[in-house]
Design a protein around this motif. Structure first.
Motif: not given
Length: 230
Positions: A45-51, A90-92, A155-163
């Motif tokens: 649910e949180s991941l679907v909000s990424v770019d 449809s998202r991923f 880019t190798g950058a973190l685009v999302w993280w969560d606990e």
């Protein structure tokens, strides 16, 4: 002989009290699976909000915490299914771990579960994967804890993280039911005591005016009744 028997009884009594406190009952498999499902669903649910440019995802690795072993293979499978189903499928697009290793091998790309962002970029670009998910999983007293990270292969950058903390809805409902039952029992006990107190006070007043008020600790009224009636 009697003294030895007494010692055995005492030791048995201590074990009955002490062992469950130190070593609580382990959670059953169904409860743990419910916690995993809850944690995975919350994470998706949180991941679907990424770019929205990130469409193709693969799970690099999810490691078990050293403090609490847990079936990470089951977590990865649940994640794969949940990510595929996100937003009505449809998202991923999700690359399964087995397919990932096979395709990397076909291209002679070295793949290991060691977290290496340069490798993530290399493999991601070669296989058209937009981001890799990795993290850890731990089993708490009554919850599964996921610490997750999503790395962009551009880019190798973190685009999302969560606990994320997953709980068992069945266990929560059981705890709430037990708490309500305990509260109801307490209220019934208090009501019974109150009724008994009033009944006892009435009987005492019949025997001696003012005694009922003294019994219910309304002392000034009790004394007044005593002298008026007397």
């Amino acid at each position: 002989m009697r003294k030895q028997l007494e010692i055995v009884i005492i030791m048995l009594f201590i074990s009955i009290i002490w062992i469950p406190a130190v070593f609580p009952q382990t959670l059953n498999v169904a409860s743990i699976n419910n916690m995993i499902d809850d944690a995975v669903n919350k994470a998706v649910e949180s991941l679907v909000s990424v770019d929205t440019k990130i469409k193709t995802i693969a799970i690099w690795s999810i490691e078990a915490s050293s403090e609490s072993p847990i079936d990470v293979a089951s977590i990865e499978k649940n994640f794969t299914r949940a990510l595929i189903k996100a937003n009505n499928y449809s998202r991923f697009t999700v690359i399964d771990g087995t397919v990932l290793q096979m395709r990397a091998s076909e291209l002679n790309l070295e793949f290991s579960k060691v977290i290496d962002r340069s490798k993530m970029i290399e493999i991601g670009k070669a296989l058209n994967i937009d981001a890799f998910l990795y993290g850890s999983a731990a089993l708490g007293d009554e919850e599964v804890i996921l610490n997750l990270n999503l790395v962009s292969t551009q880019t190798g950058a973190l685009v999302w993280w969560d606990e994320i903390k997953g709980q068992d809805p069945v266990l929560i409902a059981k705890r709430e039911h037990e708490a309500k039952a305990a509260q109801l029992a307490l209220e019934k006990e208090q009501a019974a005591k109150k009724w008994k107190s009033k009944a006892d006070a009435t009987l005492r007043s019949l025997l001696l005016p003012g005694l009922g008020q003294l019994y219910t600790e309304t002392n000034s009224r009790g004394i007044s009744f005593f002298f008026i009636e007397g």
